[in-house]
Scaffold this motif. Structure first.
Motif, PDB file in Angstrom:
ATOM      1  N   LYS A 367       0.787  -1.236   0.000  1.00  0.00           N
ATOM      2  CA  LYS A 367       0.000   0.000   0.000  1.00  0.00           C
ATOM      3  C   LYS A 367       0.818   1.285   0.000  1.00  0.00           C
ATOM      4  N   TYR A 368       1.962   1.315   0.648  1.00  0.00           N
ATOM      5  CA  TYR A 368       2.709   2.569   0.746  1.00  0.00           C
ATOM      6  C   TYR A 368       3.499   2.830  -0.536  1.00  0.00           C
ATOM      7  N   GLY A 369       3.476   4.091  -0.979  1.00  0.00           N
ATOM      8  CA  GLY A 369       4.341   4.508  -2.080  1.00  0.00           C
ATOM      9  C   GLY A 369       3.853   4.161  -3.473  1.00  0.00           C
ATOM     10  N   ASN A 448       9.978   6.080 -18.174  1.00  0.00           N
ATOM     11  CA  ASN A 448       9.555   5.184 -17.099  1.00  0.00           C
ATOM     12  C   ASN A 448       9.002   6.014 -15.945  1.00  0.00           C
ATOM     13  N   ILE A 449       7.842   5.640 -15.469  1.00  0.00           N
ATOM     14  CA  ILE A 449       7.203   6.313 -14.339  1.00  0.00           C
ATOM     15  C   ILE A 449       7.444   5.462 -13.096  1.00  0.00           C
ATOM     16  N   SER A 450       8.040   6.059 -12.075  1.00  0.00           N
ATOM     17  CA  SER A 450       8.451   5.305 -10.893  1.00  0.00           C
ATOM     18  C   SER A 450       7.441   5.415  -9.757  1.00  0.00           C
ATOM     19  N   ARG A 451       7.525   4.458  -8.852  1.00  0.00           N
ATOM     20  CA  ARG A 451       6.825   4.526  -7.567  1.00  0.00           C
ATOM     21  C   ARG A 451       7.881   4.472  -6.472  1.00  0.00           C
ATOM     22  N   THR A 452       7.467   4.775  -5.246  1.00  0.00           N
ATOM     23  CA  THR A 452       8.389   4.778  -4.110  1.00  0.00           C
ATOM     24  C   THR A 452       8.132   3.557  -3.238  1.00  0.00           C
ATOM     25  N   MET A 453       9.138   2.730  -3.076  1.00  0.00           N
ATOM     26  CA  MET A 453       9.031   1.597  -2.169  1.00  0.00           C
ATOM     27  C   MET A 453       9.389   2.042  -0.758  1.00  0.00           C
ATOM     28  N   TYR A 454       8.575   1.623   0.223  1.00  0.00           N
ATOM     29  CA  TYR A 454       8.858   1.903   1.631  1.00  0.00           C
ATOM     30  C   TYR A 454       9.289   0.601   2.293  1.00  0.00           C
ATOM     31  N   LEU A 455      10.546   0.544   2.712  1.00  0.00           N
ATOM     32  CA  LEU A 455      11.089  -0.673   3.295  1.00  0.00           C
ATOM     33  C   LEU A 455      11.236  -0.485   4.813  1.00  0.00           C
ATOM     34  N   TYR A 461      18.670  -2.482   9.924  1.00  0.00           N
ATOM     35  CA  TYR A 461      18.368  -3.543   8.956  1.00  0.00           C
ATOM     36  C   TYR A 461      17.078  -3.211   8.194  1.00  0.00           C
ATOM     37  N   VAL A 462      17.108  -3.438   6.901  1.00  0.00           N
ATOM     38  CA  VAL A 462      15.922  -3.286   6.070  1.00  0.00           C
ATOM     39  C   VAL A 462      15.240  -4.639   5.930  1.00  0.00           C
ATOM     40  N   PHE A 463      13.908  -4.642   6.097  1.00  0.00           N
ATOM     41  CA  PHE A 463      13.118  -5.860   5.944  1.00  0.00           C
ATOM     42  C   PHE A 463      12.222  -5.690   4.725  1.00  0.00           C
ATOM     43  N   PHE A 491      11.418   3.961   7.777  1.00  0.00           N
ATOM     44  CA  PHE A 491      11.291   3.386   6.436  1.00  0.00           C
ATOM     45  C   PHE A 491      12.425   3.885   5.551  1.00  0.00           C
ATOM     46  N   THR A 492      13.026   2.975   4.816  1.00  0.00           N
ATOM     47  CA  THR A 492      14.002   3.332   3.787  1.00  0.00           C
ATOM     48  C   THR A 492      13.263   3.424   2.460  1.00  0.00           C
ATOM     49  N   ARG A 493      13.421   4.538   1.764  1.00  0.00           N
ATOM     50  CA  ARG A 493      12.676   4.773   0.514  1.00  0.00           C
ATOM     51  C   ARG A 493      13.551   4.466  -0.698  1.00  0.00           C
ATOM     52  N   VAL A 494      12.970   3.756  -1.640  1.00  0.00           N
ATOM     53  CA  VAL A 494      13.681   3.393  -2.876  1.00  0.00           C
ATOM     54  C   VAL A 494      12.736   3.604  -4.047  1.00  0.00           C
ATOM     55  N   LYS A 495      13.199   4.321  -5.059  1.00  0.00           N
ATOM     56  CA  LYS A 495      12.367   4.528  -6.249  1.00  0.00           C
ATOM     57  C   LYS A 495      12.603   3.400  -7.244  1.00  0.00           C
ATOM     58  N   VAL A 496      11.506   2.839  -7.770  1.00  0.00           N
ATOM     59  CA  VAL A 496      11.592   1.754  -8.752  1.00  0.00           C
ATOM     60  C   VAL A 496      10.620   2.038  -9.892  1.00  0.00           C
ATOM     61  N   PRO A 497      10.985   1.691 -11.142  1.00  0.00           N
ATOM     62  CA  PRO A 497      10.055   1.906 -12.263  1.00  0.00           C
ATOM     63  C   PRO A 497       8.831   0.993 -12.144  1.00  0.00           C
ATOM     64  N   PHE A 498       7.689   1.511 -12.560  1.00  0.00           N
ATOM     65  CA  PHE A 498       6.465   0.715 -12.521  1.00  0.00           C
ATOM     66  C   PHE A 498       5.696   0.784 -13.842  1.00  0.00           C
TER      67      PHE A 498
END
Length: 516
Positions: A367-369, A448-455, A461-463, A491-498
């Protein structure tokens, strides 16, 4: 003076006794409300955008238009009414849409407590509320803009008043039970199964039908009054649409097979409760089967009926949601049976902690990002404005994401038919998931349009647990990676293409140029 002192003593005692429940309900609300203004997407994002659009379009019309101009004949309209009311009060937004399921999720937690208290006492009630409040499935569906949490809440309220009617004010409480069951059916039809469950439960205790009184007849008939008004109106006004969509729903009946049982029922249940709570629930159900007192039979019947409904009628995971409160009550009875205080604390705390952990993982992964459609709207508006954009999508993409595109780009012409957009003086784009096209983003016209992953991050440690699908609770393999210091939390934020957006005119010219 003595009376005043006694009153204060009783009030103080009552407040201390209610403090654990209050903390559970506050925690239940906060966990769901965190980032409630996030963009729609992820787990059943289609539903979130669909129901928001459905309620939004009636804001400029008379309220009776919600009844007379219905376009969704799959489900009765109560959920749309509730969204409509929230939009009237707070404006149209993701947060005001999600406020509706969040409120009902907290109410469902409270009435799980009340039902469990009626059946087993206050301690089981508190344990049940705790397990439900932080149950991963109840957390994610309880903040998603979809109907299911509303009808589950109403069946819990109806059941509470039915149980209350057996102690006092028989007719009044049975009428209230019938009214709330009717509201449940007006939200979603499977609520009606509670009536059959109660009949079976009463028969299991008394084969002579001494319980079948005038008050029970009121309880059994009242639920049909509200939904029948909607069904009868549209059976007259829109018979073809209503019959077609209800027939399609009935057509989803199919027998399960062994693979389905293993992969979906067991697999999904494992994740929807979280692994340790799943074990706790299974053992709790075993305890109820062993004892089989009258209260146990009600829990077991409810679990059996709604599980059977899921197996044979609609094998989508969120149709398992009605079993969650009752399965948690079963798990709570097992914890309550622990005689040793140390074992009691251990058996409660460890599964509860893991349940919260998996709820956060589920929200972070599902749900997040999920802001890619909002980002898409900004890109298209900047390039083409709000009057000359046309977006071509495939039928598959439309079935998966259509309402999301419509919600975030209401001004764009979105179609699955090429001849509708070409030659109309519009800037034409093709839109698809990034992993489907896999085009070089450096190519002319390709973005490419990205979304933000919330880890989730704790102790540096990132889970991360990749969702297996936007339609299921099951998760992939848990990955744990060291990324920071021991004091790093959050939360660690990472942008990934979607998504990949292709300006067809530019891309066509780049292909022609490369072929020369």
């Amino acid at each position: 003076m003595e009376k005043e002192t006694e009153f204060r003593r009783i009030a103080s005692l009552a407040s201390r006794e209610n403090l654990p429940l209050a903390l559970i309900l506050i925690g239940s609300f906060l966990l769901r409300a965190y980032r409630m203004g996030e963009a729609f997407g992820g787990f059943h994002g289609f539903n979130e955008a669909f129901y928001t659009l459905y309620a939004q379009k009636y804001l400029a019309r008379p309220i009776y238009a919600l009844l007379t101009e219905a376009t969704d004949f799959n489900n009765p309209p109560l959920f749309s009414y509730l969204l409509f009311l929230s939009f009237k009060l707070f404006g149209v937004s993701e947060a005001s849409a999600r406020l509706v399921p969040i409120v009902f999720a907290v109410l469902a937690t409270y009435f799980t407590y009340l039902v469990a208290v009626k059946l087993y006492g206050r301690r089981v009630g508190l344990l049940s509320a705790m397990l439900v409040a932080f149950n991963p499935a109840f957390v994610i569906v309880g903040r998603n803009v979809q109907i299911d949490i509303v009808f589950v809440c109403f069946i819990l309220i109806a059941l509470y008043y039915y149980l209350k009617s057996k102690e006092a004010a028989d007719l009044k409480n049975k009428c209230l039970a019938g009214l709330f069951l009717g509201l449940g059916i007006l939200a979603k039809q499977p609520a009606i199964l509670l009536l059959g469950i109660i009949v079976l439960w009463e028969i299991s205790r008394d084969w002579n039908f001494t319980w079948f009184k005038k008050s029970f007849l009121c309880f059994a008939l009242i639920p049909f009054l509200l939904p029948l008004s909607w069904f009868i109106y549209h059976l007259i006004a829109n018979p073809k649409r209503l019959i077609t969509e209800q027939t399609i729903r009935a057509g989803s009946i199919r027998p399960p097979n062994l693979l389905f049982f293993q992969k979906y029922f067991i697999g999904e249940s494992f994740w929807m409760f979280s692994p340790l709570v799943f074990v706790l629930v299974v053992l709790g159900i075993g305890l109820l089967l062993y004892r089989r007192n009258h209260s146990d039979k009600l829990i077991l019947l409810t679990l059996a009926v709604y599980t059977s409904f899921y197996f044979f009628f609609h094998q989508h995971t969120y149709y398992l949601l009605p079993i969650v409160p009752f399965a948690c009550i079963a798990g709570a009875t097992l914890i309550d049976s622990m005689k040793s205080r140390l074992i009691f604390v251990f058996v409660l705390s460890i599964p509860l902690i893991t349940s919260v952990f998996y709820s956060v993982l589920l929200l972070a992964g599902h749900k997040y990002g999920y802001n890619h459609f909002k980002n898409l709207a900004m890109v298209v508006e900047k390039e083409a404005g709000t009057k000359s954009a046309a977006i071509l999508i495939t039928d598959t993409f439309d079935a998966e994401y259509g309402p999301l595109v419509e919600y975030y780009l209401p001004w764009a012409k979105v179609t699955t038919k090429e001849d509708v957009v070409f030659g109309k003086g519009k800037k034409v784009y093709f839109l698809a998931p990034w992993w489907v096209l896999n085009l070089d983003p450096s190519s002319l016209g390709v973005q490419n349009i990205s979304r933000t992953m919330y880890l989730p991050t704790a102790f540096g440690y990132v889970f991360y647990q990749a969702p297996s699908s936007d339609h299921y609770f099951a998760q992939g393999k848990l990955k744990v990676v060291k990324v920071g210091a021991f004091t790093d939390f959050g939360f660690t934020r990472v942008k990934v293409p979607f998504l990949t957006l292709v300006d067809l005119d530019k891309y066509k010219r780049s292909i022609e140029a490369s072929n020369r």
